[in-house]
Structures are given as C-alpha cells and as structure tokens.
Write a protein that holds these residues in place. Structure first.
Motif, PDB file in Angstrom:
ATOM      1  N   LEU A 174      38.814  33.938  35.405  1.00  0.00           N
ATOM      2  CA  LEU A 174      39.740  34.253  36.496  1.00  0.00           C
ATOM      3  C   LEU A 174      39.043  34.213  37.853  1.00  0.00           C
ATOM      4  O   LEU A 174      39.634  33.779  38.860  1.00  0.00           O
ATOM      5  CB  LEU A 174      40.362  35.631  36.281  1.00  0.00           C
ATOM      6  CG  LEU A 174      41.258  35.766  35.051  1.00  0.00           C
ATOM      7  CD1 LEU A 174      41.737  37.201  34.899  1.00  0.00           C
ATOM      8  CD2 LEU A 174      42.445  34.811  35.142  1.00  0.00           C
ATOM      9  N   SER A 177      38.992  30.943  39.542  1.00  0.00           N
ATOM     10  CA  SER A 177      40.305  30.349  39.821  1.00  0.00           C
ATOM     11  C   SER A 177      40.346  29.776  41.246  1.00  0.00           C
ATOM     12  O   SER A 177      39.660  30.259  42.154  1.00  0.00           O
ATOM     13  CB  SER A 177      41.381  31.426  39.670  1.00  0.00           C
ATOM     14  OG  SER A 177      42.621  30.943  40.146  1.00  0.00           O
ATOM     15  N   SER A 179      42.892  30.061  43.006  1.00  0.00           N
ATOM     16  CA  SER A 179      43.765  30.956  43.773  1.00  0.00           C
ATOM     17  C   SER A 179      42.975  32.168  44.264  1.00  0.00           C
ATOM     18  O   SER A 179      42.427  32.926  43.456  1.00  0.00           O
ATOM     19  CB  SER A 179      44.925  31.429  42.898  1.00  0.00           C
ATOM     20  OG  SER A 179      45.579  32.530  43.503  1.00  0.00           O
ATOM     21  N   VAL A 182      44.233  35.452  42.602  1.00  0.00           N
ATOM     22  CA  VAL A 182      43.777  35.663  41.221  1.00  0.00           C
ATOM     23  C   VAL A 182      42.324  36.128  41.223  1.00  0.00           C
ATOM     24  O   VAL A 182      41.937  37.036  40.484  1.00  0.00           O
ATOM     25  CB  VAL A 182      43.953  34.380  40.381  1.00  0.00           C
ATOM     26  CG1 VAL A 182      43.260  34.521  39.023  1.00  0.00           C
ATOM     27  CG2 VAL A 182      45.429  34.075  40.206  1.00  0.00           C
ATOM     28  N   ARG A 183      41.478  35.520  42.092  1.00  0.00           N
ATOM     29  CA  ARG A 183      40.071  35.931  42.164  1.00  0.00           C
ATOM     30  C   ARG A 183      39.954  37.380  42.616  1.00  0.00           C
ATOM     31  O   ARG A 183      39.133  38.136  42.102  1.00  0.00           O
ATOM     32  CB  ARG A 183      39.290  34.998  43.105  1.00  0.00           C
ATOM     33  CG  ARG A 183      39.102  33.595  42.554  1.00  0.00           C
ATOM     34  CD  ARG A 183      38.011  32.844  43.301  1.00  0.00           C
ATOM     35  NE  ARG A 183      38.231  32.784  44.734  1.00  0.00           N
ATOM     36  CZ  ARG A 183      38.910  31.829  45.367  1.00  0.00           C
ATOM     37  NH1 ARG A 183      39.437  30.827  44.664  1.00  0.00           N
ATOM     38  NH2 ARG A 183      39.056  31.843  46.676  1.00  0.00           N
ATOM     39  N   ALA A 186      40.906  39.717  39.683  1.00  0.00           N
ATOM     40  CA  ALA A 186      39.828  39.726  38.691  1.00  0.00           C
ATOM     41  C   ALA A 186      38.663  40.586  39.168  1.00  0.00           C
ATOM     42  O   ALA A 186      38.072  41.342  38.391  1.00  0.00           O
ATOM     43  CB  ALA A 186      39.366  38.312  38.401  1.00  0.00           C
TER      44      ALA A 186
END
Length: 198
Positions: A174, A177, A179, A182-183, A186
């Motif tokens: 993740l 990613s 995005s 998303v990071r 995570a």
C-alpha cells in the motif's frame, strides 16, 4: 521426553521400591477432581480415565494437604473412605494400597497410588521411600508441565510474529501505491500498533 512418557518411566521405576499390580498417577483438574493421567501394571487398562471426586475421599484430601504418604489398611477400606478404585476394580479390602501426594513449587499436583492384590500392607519403610520418590516425581512433573506451557507460549509468539510480518508486507504494497491518499492511510495504519503498545 513428553510428560506422559516421563510418568510411564517414573511408574516403571517405582516398582523397584514397591512392587505393584497397579500404579497410577492422578492429577487434579479445575473442579478439584482427581483424574488418572498415567497407569502401569497388569490392571492399568481398567482404570484409564478414572475420576475421583475429592469430596468423597477425606483421606485423599488429607494426604494432599499434609503432603504425607500413607498405606491404607483393611479397616480403611472397609470402614473408611473405601478404595480409590471401588466400582472399577474388584480388590479385596485387605489388599496392599498406598497413596503418595505429588507436589512442587507450593502447589498440589495430584497423587500417586500403588495397589497390589496381595493381602498385606506396605511396610512403613517402603511408604517412606516412595514418599521421597513422590517428591522427586512431583518436581519432574511440574518441570515437564512448565516446559510444555513455555513451548505453547513460544509457538503462539512465533505465530503472532508471522502474522505481523504478513501485515507489514501488506503495508509495504500500500505504501508503494501511486495514490497519495492510500500511502497516507498505510503509513497511519503502520504507526497505530506502536502507539497502542505504548
């Protein structure tokens, strides 16, 4: 050597001191009942899984509390609590019978019982020797049980570490990613367990 093997060997060895037709180790369960955990001798197959409610056997409770071995007499069998194997074995009231407490680290673990169809009590000198042996057997049983408990704890810890590694590997995916949202999620998720541990 596992605990059951230890008990089998221990019961075989005690025959050198006190001959028997049946030797059994009872351990205490959570309901203060004694349960046969190991048995040796030609009568052993008849008593596996046998349970005793301590409420019905004051002399067994006394042996556990005083931590003293005793030989049962014909009078004990006829007019006392009876025999721990009444209803399971057909032994005469005068048969040789001995009860030996097992304890270690300040706690009662159970009892060792020796029975012989022969109608003669175990001599006090033999009872004293088996009592000493029972103390050694109790320490060995306690040590074995603790070792097994530690092995279970270690296995659980290894499983938790494996699960943690799998979760960390998932965060890694993740965190790579494309995005940014998303990071960020995570990264927050990876930090959260550390805050909870504090």
């Amino acid at each position: 050597m596992d605990t059951d093997d230890l008990l089998r060997r221990g019961l075989d060895w005690v025959a050198r001191i006190a001959p028997y037709d049946l030797a059994a180790v009872f351990t205490l369960d959570e309901d203060s009942r004694l349960v046969v955990r190991a048995a040796r001798g030609h009568l052993a197959s008849q008593v596996r899984g046998h349970r005793i409610d301590l409420a019905n056997f004051p002399t067994l409770r006394e042996a556990l509390e005083t931590r003293r071995a005793r030989a049962f007499t014909e009078d004990d069998h006829r007019h006392g609590d009876g025999d721990p194997f009444d209803g399971v074995l057909d032994l005469s009231p005068g048969h040789a019978c001995m009860v030996v407490p097992l304890h270690a680290a300040g706690r009662s673990l159970g009892l060792l019982t020796l029975d012989r169809a022969h109608c003669e009590s175990y001599p006090q000198a033999v009872v004293d020797q088996v009592e000493t042996y029972g103390q050694i057997l109790g320490l060995a049983l306690d040590n074995s049980d603790r070792r097994v408990a530690l092995e279970h704890l270690r296995a659980e810890e290894l499983e938790r570490a494996r699960e943690s590694d799998e979760v960390a590997a998932g965060y890694g995916v993740l965190e790579r990613s494309v995005s940014p949202a998303v990071r960020a999620v995570a990264a927050r998720a990876r930090r959260r367990p550390h805050r909870n541990a504090e």
